[in-house]
Design a protein around this motif. Structure first.
Motif, PDB file in Angstrom:
ATOM      1  N   VAL A   1      -7.487   7.420 -30.298  1.00  0.00           N
ATOM      2  CA  VAL A   1      -6.216   6.785 -30.622  1.00  0.00           C
ATOM      3  C   VAL A   1      -6.136   5.473 -29.842  1.00  0.00           C
ATOM      4  CG1 VAL A   1      -3.700   6.999 -30.523  1.00  0.00           C
ATOM      5  CG2 VAL A   1      -5.099   9.015 -31.014  1.00  0.00           C
ATOM      6  N   VAL A   2      -5.939   4.360 -30.559  1.00  0.00           N
ATOM      7  CA  VAL A   2      -5.860   3.060 -29.906  1.00  0.00           C
ATOM      8  C   VAL A   2      -4.469   2.457 -29.987  1.00  0.00           C
ATOM      9  CG1 VAL A   2      -8.298   2.487 -30.142  1.00  0.00           C
ATOM     10  CG2 VAL A   2      -6.712   1.875 -31.968  1.00  0.00           C
ATOM     11  N   ASN A   3      -3.624   3.025 -30.826  1.00  0.00           N
ATOM     12  CA  ASN A   3      -2.276   2.498 -30.950  1.00  0.00           C
ATOM     13  C   ASN A   3      -1.380   3.593 -31.513  1.00  0.00           C
ATOM     14  OD1 ASN A   3      -0.140   0.747 -30.931  1.00  0.00           O
ATOM     15  ND2 ASN A   3      -0.886  -0.540 -32.597  1.00  0.00           N
ATOM     16  N   VAL A   4      -0.216   3.769 -30.902  1.00  0.00           N
ATOM     17  CA  VAL A   4       0.783   4.687 -31.416  1.00  0.00           C
ATOM     18  C   VAL A   4       1.874   3.837 -32.041  1.00  0.00           C
ATOM     19  CG1 VAL A   4       2.446   6.482 -30.839  1.00  0.00           C
ATOM     20  CG2 VAL A   4       0.233   6.423 -29.680  1.00  0.00           C
ATOM     21  N   LEU A   5       2.025   3.957 -33.365  1.00  0.00           N
ATOM     22  CA  LEU A   5       2.933   3.083 -34.100  1.00  0.00           C
ATOM     23  C   LEU A   5       4.361   3.602 -34.148  1.00  0.00           C
ATOM     24  CD1 LEU A   5       0.500   2.386 -37.070  1.00  0.00           C
ATOM     25  CD2 LEU A   5       0.906   0.949 -35.079  1.00  0.00           C
ATOM     26  N   GLY A   6       4.576   4.837 -33.784  1.00  0.00           N
ATOM     27  CA  GLY A   6       5.909   5.429 -33.853  1.00  0.00           C
ATOM     28  C   GLY A   6       6.177   6.014 -35.219  1.00  0.00           C
ATOM     29  N   ASN A   7       7.264   6.740 -35.342  1.00  0.00           N
ATOM     30  CA  ASN A   7       7.648   7.395 -36.599  1.00  0.00           C
ATOM     31  C   ASN A   7       6.533   8.269 -37.158  1.00  0.00           C
ATOM     32  OD1 ASN A   7      10.201   6.238 -36.559  1.00  0.00           O
ATOM     33  ND2 ASN A   7       9.512   4.456 -37.719  1.00  0.00           N
ATOM     34  N   GLY A   8       5.717   8.853 -36.272  1.00  0.00           N
ATOM     35  CA  GLY A   8       4.671   9.765 -36.718  1.00  0.00           C
ATOM     36  C   GLY A   8       3.401   9.104 -37.207  1.00  0.00           C
ATOM     37  N   TRP A   9       3.122   7.870 -36.793  1.00  0.00           N
ATOM     38  CA  TRP A   9       1.919   7.157 -37.203  1.00  0.00           C
ATOM     39  C   TRP A   9       1.122   6.697 -35.992  1.00  0.00           C
ATOM     40  CZ3 TRP A   9       0.446   7.160 -42.155  1.00  0.00           C
ATOM     41  CH2 TRP A   9       1.408   7.417 -43.123  1.00  0.00           C
ATOM     42  N   ALA A  10      -0.191   6.634 -36.146  1.00  0.00           N
ATOM     43  CA  ALA A  10      -1.068   6.145 -35.087  1.00  0.00           C
ATOM     44  C   ALA A  10      -2.271   5.457 -35.732  1.00  0.00           C
ATOM     45  CB  ALA A  10      -1.532   7.291 -34.203  1.00  0.00           C
ATOM     46  N   GLU A  11      -2.955   4.644 -34.945  1.00  0.00           N
ATOM     47  CA  GLU A  11      -4.209   4.036 -35.377  1.00  0.00           C
ATOM     48  C   GLU A  11      -5.332   4.686 -34.596  1.00  0.00           C
ATOM     49  OE1 GLU A  11      -3.732  -0.153 -34.684  1.00  0.00           O
ATOM     50  OE2 GLU A  11      -2.887  -0.472 -36.676  1.00  0.00           O
ATOM     51  N   VAL A  12      -6.360   5.105 -35.309  1.00  0.00           N
ATOM     52  CA  VAL A  12      -7.493   5.792 -34.703  1.00  0.00           C
ATOM     53  C   VAL A  12      -8.762   5.027 -35.049  1.00  0.00           C
ATOM     54  CG1 VAL A  12      -8.819   7.940 -34.656  1.00  0.00           C
ATOM     55  CG2 VAL A  12      -6.336   8.023 -34.834  1.00  0.00           C
ATOM     56  N   VAL A  13      -9.606   4.801 -34.053  1.00  0.00           N
ATOM     57  CA  VAL A  13     -10.898   4.170 -34.275  1.00  0.00           C
ATOM     58  C   VAL A  13     -11.937   5.276 -34.362  1.00  0.00           C
ATOM     59  CG1 VAL A  13     -12.669   2.693 -33.273  1.00  0.00           C
ATOM     60  CG2 VAL A  13     -10.294   2.023 -33.113  1.00  0.00           C
ATOM     61  N   THR A  14     -12.707   5.248 -35.458  1.00  0.00           N
ATOM     62  CA  THR A  14     -13.775   6.223 -35.651  1.00  0.00           C
ATOM     63  C   THR A  14     -15.088   5.509 -35.869  1.00  0.00           C
ATOM     64  OG1 THR A  14     -13.329   6.319 -38.014  1.00  0.00           O
ATOM     65  CG2 THR A  14     -12.241   7.970 -36.645  1.00  0.00           C
ATOM     66  N   ASP A  15     -16.153   6.240 -35.661  1.00  0.00           N
ATOM     67  CA  ASP A  15     -17.489   5.715 -35.869  1.00  0.00           C
ATOM     68  C   ASP A  15     -17.857   5.929 -37.321  1.00  0.00           C
ATOM     69  OD1 ASP A  15     -20.077   4.891 -35.669  1.00  0.00           O
ATOM     70  OD2 ASP A  15     -20.691   6.362 -34.175  1.00  0.00           O
ATOM     71  N   LYS A  16     -18.257   4.877 -38.022  1.00  0.00           N
ATOM     72  CA  LYS A  16     -18.615   5.048 -39.420  1.00  0.00           C
ATOM     73  C   LYS A  16     -20.114   5.009 -39.659  1.00  0.00           C
ATOM     74  CE  LYS A  16     -18.072   0.289 -40.972  1.00  0.00           C
ATOM     75  NZ  LYS A  16     -17.362  -0.588 -41.876  1.00  0.00           N
ATOM     76  N   LEU A  17     -20.888   4.942 -38.596  1.00  0.00           N
ATOM     77  CA  LEU A  17     -22.334   4.894 -38.781  1.00  0.00           C
ATOM     78  C   LEU A  17     -22.878   6.161 -39.422  1.00  0.00           C
ATOM     79  CD1 LEU A  17     -23.650   3.129 -35.582  1.00  0.00           C
ATOM     80  CD2 LEU A  17     -23.492   2.235 -37.881  1.00  0.00           C
ATOM     81  N   ASP A  18     -22.251   7.309 -39.173  1.00  0.00           N
ATOM     82  CA  ASP A  18     -22.753   8.536 -39.775  1.00  0.00           C
ATOM     83  C   ASP A  18     -22.662   8.496 -41.289  1.00  0.00           C
ATOM     84  OD1 ASP A  18     -19.996   8.610 -39.614  1.00  0.00           O
ATOM     85  OD2 ASP A  18     -19.889  10.765 -39.261  1.00  0.00           O
TER      86      ASP A  18
ATOM     87  N   ARG B   1     -17.571   0.573 -36.210  1.00  0.00           N
ATOM     88  CA  ARG B   1     -16.316   1.298 -36.068  1.00  0.00           C
ATOM     89  C   ARG B   1     -15.322   0.860 -37.131  1.00  0.00           C
ATOM     90  NH1 ARG B   1     -16.600   0.597 -29.681  1.00  0.00           N
ATOM     91  NH2 ARG B   1     -17.850   2.436 -29.275  1.00  0.00           N
ATOM     92  N   THR B   2     -14.455   1.775 -37.473  1.00  0.00           N
ATOM     93  CA  THR B   2     -13.415   1.480 -38.436  1.00  0.00           C
ATOM     94  C   THR B   2     -12.076   1.968 -37.903  1.00  0.00           C
ATOM     95  OG1 THR B   2     -12.752   1.716 -40.743  1.00  0.00           O
ATOM     96  CG2 THR B   2     -13.769   3.617 -39.736  1.00  0.00           C
ATOM     97  N   VAL B   3     -11.021   1.258 -38.249  1.00  0.00           N
ATOM     98  CA  VAL B   3      -9.672   1.597 -37.813  1.00  0.00           C
ATOM     99  C   VAL B   3      -8.944   2.238 -38.983  1.00  0.00           C
ATOM    100  CG1 VAL B   3      -7.507   0.707 -36.894  1.00  0.00           C
ATOM    101  CG2 VAL B   3      -9.662  -0.367 -36.261  1.00  0.00           C
ATOM    102  N   THR B   4      -8.320   3.373 -38.726  1.00  0.00           N
ATOM    103  CA  THR B   4      -7.606   4.089 -39.769  1.00  0.00           C
ATOM    104  C   THR B   4      -6.192   4.375 -39.313  1.00  0.00           C
ATOM    105  OG1 THR B   4      -9.680   5.164 -40.367  1.00  0.00           O
ATOM    106  CG2 THR B   4      -7.680   6.111 -41.272  1.00  0.00           C
ATOM    107  N   ARG B   5      -5.238   4.124 -40.194  1.00  0.00           N
ATOM    108  CA  ARG B   5      -3.838   4.467 -39.931  1.00  0.00           C
ATOM    109  C   ARG B   5      -3.654   5.910 -40.376  1.00  0.00           C
ATOM    110  NH1 ARG B   5       1.127   3.005 -43.277  1.00  0.00           N
ATOM    111  NH2 ARG B   5       2.830   3.397 -41.846  1.00  0.00           N
ATOM    112  N   VAL B   6      -3.230   6.770 -39.460  1.00  0.00           N
ATOM    113  CA  VAL B   6      -3.137   8.197 -39.740  1.00  0.00           C
ATOM    114  C   VAL B   6      -1.773   8.747 -39.357  1.00  0.00           C
ATOM    115  CG1 VAL B   6      -5.615   8.562 -39.429  1.00  0.00           C
ATOM    116  CG2 VAL B   6      -4.093   8.862 -37.495  1.00  0.00           C
ATOM    117  N   ARG B   7      -1.417   9.880 -39.948  1.00  0.00           N
ATOM    118  CA  ARG B   7      -0.201  10.590 -39.566  1.00  0.00           C
ATOM    119  C   ARG B   7      -0.446  11.255 -38.218  1.00  0.00           C
ATOM    120  NH1 ARG B   7       4.319   9.563 -40.941  1.00  0.00           N
ATOM    121  NH2 ARG B   7       4.993  11.660 -40.535  1.00  0.00           N
TER     122      ARG B   7
END
Length: 178
Positions: free
Chosen positions: A8-25, A44-50
């Protein structure tokens, strides 16, 4: 995707966060990996998640999206335009004599119009469907808390173990999610 680990690299509030994952796999078995544009070569890729479990910045989390949501989304994105393309082509066939056009011209014209209408319909639906939480990936569980630094790996998504939160946040800010 059903499950993917990230930080988790950012907590956006209202139940949302940004997560960085490895996409090499996902790229390792791709036959086109050598021809990818520069943006694809980023490991790496950034995904907005609940975030329904209140993850914090730096937490290592497991991200999940249901297969049903993936299939429903793929069906909407791929089948709706094709259905409207075929419907437009069929309409063009039946309206060609009335409009004084050749059948081929009418099929092409109405087929493209149907295809465009299908894409605009998907765009309108995507706004409505974006309100449904089932279409988004969500944080399934917290694997390591940032506050438990002794038990957490240095960077579970890095192949060399040298990554850190500031670098991941920089990645997130330079590649905002759609």
């Amino acid at each position: 995707m059903p499950y993917k680990n990230g930080i988790v690299v950012n907590v956006l509030g209202n139940g949302w966060a940004e997560v960085v994952t490895d996409k090499l796999d996902a790229c390792t078995d791709c036959v086109s990996a050598h021809t990818c544009p520069e943006d694809c070569k980023n490991a790496r890729t950034v995904t907005r998640v609940r975030d329904e479990i209140n993850a914090e910045i730096g937490d290592t989390v497991s991200v999940n999206i249901s297969r049903k949501s993936m299939l429903k989304s793929a069906a909407i994105q791929y089948l709706v335009p094709v259905a409207f393309l075929l419907a437009g082509a069929g309409t063009g066939t039946s309206l060609a004599p009335l409009l004084g056009l050749g059948i081929s011209s009418a099929v092409i014209l109405f087929g493209l119009a149907g295809l465009c209408f299908g894409y605009f319909l998907i765009k309108a639906l995507s706004v409505r469907l974006s309100m449904e939480n089932s279409f988004f990936a969500k944080i399934d569980r917290i694997l390591y808390r940032a506050s438990d630094a002794a038990s957490a790996p240095s960077d579970p998504i890095s192949r060399n173990g040298k990554g850190h939160i500031a670098e991941l946040q920089e990645t997130a800010s330079s590649h905002p999610p759609p």
